[in-house]
Design a protein around this motif. Structure first.
Motif, short mmCIF file in Angstrom:
data_model
loop_
_atom_site.label_atom_id
_atom_site.label_comp_id
_atom_site.label_asym_id
_atom_site.label_seq_id
_atom_site.Cartn_x
_atom_site.Cartn_y
_atom_site.Cartn_z
N ILE A 176 0.85 -1.20 0.00
CA ILE A 176 0.00 0.00 0.00
C ILE A 176 0.88 1.24 0.00
O ILE A 176 1.84 1.33 0.78
N VAL A 177 0.56 2.19 -0.88
CA VAL A 177 1.27 3.46 -0.88
C VAL A 177 0.32 4.53 -0.34
O VAL A 177 -0.87 4.55 -0.69
N SER A 178 0.83 5.43 0.52
CA SER A 178 -0.05 6.31 1.29
C SER A 178 -0.55 7.53 0.53
O SER A 178 -1.39 8.27 1.06
N GLY A 179 -0.05 7.77 -0.69
CA GLY A 179 -0.52 8.95 -1.42
C GLY A 179 0.19 9.12 -2.75
O GLY A 179 0.92 8.23 -3.19
N ASP A 180 -0.01 10.28 -3.37
CA ASP A 180 0.61 10.55 -4.67
C ASP A 180 2.11 10.76 -4.50
O ASP A 180 2.57 11.23 -3.47
N ARG A 192 15.74 24.99 -8.81
CA ARG A 192 17.13 24.95 -9.28
C ARG A 192 17.22 25.33 -10.75
O ARG A 192 16.32 25.07 -11.52
N ASP A 193 18.32 25.87 -11.12
CA ASP A 193 18.66 26.05 -12.53
C ASP A 193 17.58 26.78 -13.31
O ASP A 193 17.39 26.53 -14.50
N GLY A 194 16.84 27.65 -12.64
CA GLY A 194 15.87 28.46 -13.35
C GLY A 194 14.70 27.70 -13.94
O GLY A 194 13.99 28.21 -14.80
N LEU A 195 14.49 26.46 -13.49
CA LEU A 195 13.32 25.72 -13.99
C LEU A 195 12.05 26.34 -13.44
O LEU A 195 11.99 26.72 -12.28
N ASP A 196 11.02 26.44 -14.25
CA ASP A 196 9.75 26.95 -13.75
C ASP A 196 8.63 26.17 -14.42
O ASP A 196 8.33 26.38 -15.59
N PHE A 197 8.06 25.25 -13.68
CA PHE A 197 7.04 24.39 -14.27
C PHE A 197 5.69 25.08 -14.28
O PHE A 197 5.44 26.01 -13.53
N ASP A 198 4.84 24.59 -15.14
CA ASP A 198 3.51 25.16 -15.29
C ASP A 198 2.65 24.66 -14.12
O ASP A 198 2.23 23.51 -14.10
N GLU A 252 1.60 -0.18 -12.06
CA GLU A 252 1.90 1.25 -12.25
C GLU A 252 0.63 2.10 -12.31
O GLU A 252 0.63 3.25 -11.88
N THR A 253 -0.47 1.53 -12.85
CA THR A 253 -1.69 2.32 -13.00
C THR A 253 -2.32 2.66 -11.65
O THR A 253 -3.14 3.56 -11.55
N ALA A 254 -1.92 1.92 -10.60
CA ALA A 254 -2.49 2.18 -9.27
C ALA A 254 -1.75 3.30 -8.54
O ALA A 254 -2.18 3.73 -7.48
N ILE A 255 -0.64 3.74 -9.11
CA ILE A 255 0.19 4.75 -8.43
C ILE A 255 -0.21 6.14 -8.90
O ILE A 255 -0.22 6.43 -10.11
N GLU A 256 -0.52 7.00 -7.93
CA GLU A 256 -1.01 8.33 -8.25
C GLU A 256 0.15 9.33 -8.34
O GLU A 256 1.08 9.29 -7.52
N THR A 257 0.10 10.19 -9.34
CA THR A 257 1.06 11.28 -9.47
C THR A 257 0.28 12.52 -9.88
O THR A 257 -0.52 12.45 -10.82
N ALA A 258 0.50 13.64 -9.19
CA ALA A 258 -0.21 14.87 -9.53
C ALA A 258 0.13 15.28 -10.96
O ALA A 258 1.27 15.08 -11.39
N PRO A 259 -0.81 15.88 -11.69
CA PRO A 259 -0.56 16.23 -13.10
C PRO A 259 0.69 17.10 -13.28
O PRO A 259 1.49 16.85 -14.20
N ALA A 260 0.90 18.07 -12.39
CA ALA A 260 2.07 18.95 -12.54
C ALA A 260 3.36 18.17 -12.31
O ALA A 260 4.39 18.43 -12.96
N ALA A 263 3.93 16.04 -15.43
CA ALA A 263 4.43 16.85 -16.55
C ALA A 263 5.90 17.17 -16.36
O ALA A 263 6.70 17.08 -17.30
N ALA A 264 6.27 17.54 -15.13
CA ALA A 264 7.68 17.87 -14.86
C ALA A 264 8.57 16.65 -15.06
O ALA A 264 9.66 16.75 -15.63
N CYS A 265 8.11 15.48 -14.62
CA CYS A 265 8.90 14.26 -14.79
C CYS A 265 9.11 13.95 -16.27
O CYS A 265 10.21 13.57 -16.69
#
Lengths: 344, 344
Positions: A176-180, A192-198, A252-260, A263-265
């Motif tokens: 069991i994973v506790s969250g995203d 870092r390095d001036g990255l700025d994600f949407d 993998e489909t059961a693992i949650e990742t926030a959209p932002a 996108a950054a990944c």
């Protein structure tokens, strides 16, 4: 004076950033340098903290140095990270945090105002976790011999329930994973390095004793817990699979990742399964305990997105396999190098 | 992202090396930044370690970062220093050391051979003190962001006798020093800046639990103990005088200093009362217990030169006076700055 520094060995192997990444190189350094020298039952358990008895009390003990760069990031700073991280290592042993220590390693020239902000965050994080910072130390190194501020926190916890450790993981256990996943690592990278994600990504840094305590109080037999810091979920699962002599299959489909975060990944070519989290953990319980575990976790804000992500198997001990979104299957290996230096 | 680093305060006070010296500036940093934020009974006791009860056990807990430069010096290295230092902080609380943690902060490029030598010294020092290293951590920072190796050790000890703390110091108490002073500081200085003194001075780094245990077993009521590290005997006495609300009168002629240490101090303009030791302590006992205390200490090699050096008085709380070799009297103040940076 007849005194000389020790000669470097014939092959002058040197420390690299990968030795601090929490992956294969860190493991090799532990296995070849630290473990042979310091061998003892508590250390050999290969857990987040050491568990032992003293004076009739069952204690857990843990330590971590924090070298995160930058010191301040969306969602937190090195101070709450250092408190939450050690609280969480105790929680992963099923130990109620009772006392923390904090050792500050300051670089000459650091603004005292920055130190004050960090210390205030530590106070607040300690209060939120119901623990006191009872011992401390301050050292200063010359400008250019440090990097602003490093903090080492250690913690003592009380173990009031049964053993929670890798060796208790059994084939058939639910994973069991506790969250995203991935928010902390991406929050750090965004600075870092001036990255700025949407879209803002804030670190998930949070204390995890409350959800663990709720599970214990509910009478759930927790086989193993691990917080998903350096090296992310992939490293945690690999370490536990090796220590327990089992394999795991993850969906993998059961693992949650926030959209932002997702996108950054994608932009950076990172796999969220390897990205560090500071307020997420994996729990191993018998299949019978799965429904109550999920129900208990989902009642608390920090673990409201808890989900079953896989199962423990018997064949191929030490191997973690992930079934991907497109239906294929791949081995989720330990990283050999360093994905994100100085993430915590 | 709407996130900015905290603005430095109007007067951008910065950390200086003096903040790490163990003198007045360190004290001010603790009193203005750390203590107000972390206030609790254990921390407020202003002792080498925190004492508290957990699970029915009376525990002591302490932490220290080691930044000594160079890493290797006559008589020891950063590894045995880090183990002995934490063992000694526990011993000063009257606590038998039961478990240590070690957090390594390594600079990219460090020879792994050097790390191996340090780790072996830690193993040997832990064995000599009868304690296990049960938990650890490794972080790596980029070349130029650290200085070879920093080590933070924390320790848990069991308190099996009565309280030993500054507040138990009473007018009339005898002030006992366990041996000759200044060797550690001079050993470190001898390695720096091409200094080469006439005659080898080796660090006095040593575990101090054995002599403390012998005193407790002998039934001596130890009022207070303090190891004489950063800031030396002078800083220890000043801190205790303030915490206990007493004064002290010290007889300089009763304090032993090895001839080579004495010569080096004269050459460098250092006062041995302020130089760091890593295997010496001061003990406060009632006058009645003085003979047995000296007798017990002198039976052990590490404290064979134990001597009565002064007495505790009631008048002028917080003031430490030293009667010098030439008959005069001077106030032994806290250093405001930094005498010897990175001595431990």
């Amino acid at each position: 004076m007849g005194f000389t520094c020790p000669a470097p060995s014939a092959a002058p192997a040197r420390i690299t950033l990968a030795h601090g990444g929490g992956g294969r190189m860190t493991q090799r350094l532990i296995d070849t340098v630290f473990r042979p020298a310091f061998t003892n039952a508590a250390l050999d358990a290969a857990h987040d903290g050491a568990a032992f008895s003293a004076g009739g009390a069952r204690l857990a003990f843990t330590t971590d140095s924090y070298v995160v760069r930058p010191l301040f990031f969306p969602g937190g700073n090195i101070g709450d990270l250092a408190v939450n991280g050690t609280v969480n290592d105790l929680a992963m042993c099923g130990a109620r945090p009772v006392a923390l220590s904090a050792a500050f390693l300051l670089e000459e020239g650091l603004h005292i105002g920055e130190l004050e902000v960090v210390v205030a965050s530590m106070r607040n994080a300690a209060r939120a976790a119901g623990v006191s910072i009872v011992a401390g130390d301050t050292k200063v190194v010359e400008h250019g011999k440090g990097d602003g501020m490093f903090i080492t926190t250690s913690g003592i916890g009380l173990v009031e329930y049964g053993e929670i450790a890798p060796r208790r993981v059994r084939p058939g256990d639910a994973v069991i994973v506790s969250g995203d996943l991935g928010a902390h690592g991406i929050a750090i990278l965004s600075m870092r390095d001036g990255l700025d994600f949407d879209g803002a990504v804030a670190s998930d840094t949070a204390p995890l004793w409350a959800p663990v305590s709720a599970l214990l109080t509910a009478g759930i037999d927790l086989h193993c817990l691990r917080d998903l810091t350096r090296g992310g979920l992939a490293s945690a699962l690999n370490e536990i699979a090796v220590a327990a002599g089992v394999s795991m299959v993850i969906d993998e489909t059961a693992i949650e990742t926030a959209p932002a975060v997702c996108a950054a990944c994608e932009l950076l070519g990172l796999d969220p399964l390897y990205v560090a989290n500071e307020g997420r953990f994996v729990a191993f319980v018998a299949a019978d305990d799965l429904p109550r575990t999920l129900e208990t976790l989902r009642r608390m804000r920090v673990s409201r997105h808890a989900a079953l992500v896989g199962h423990v198997k018997k064949a191929d001990p030490g191997v973690v396999t992930v079934r991907s979104r497109i239906g294929g299957s791949r081995v989720l290996d330990l990283l050999s190098g360093e994905q994100l230096p100085r993430i915590c």
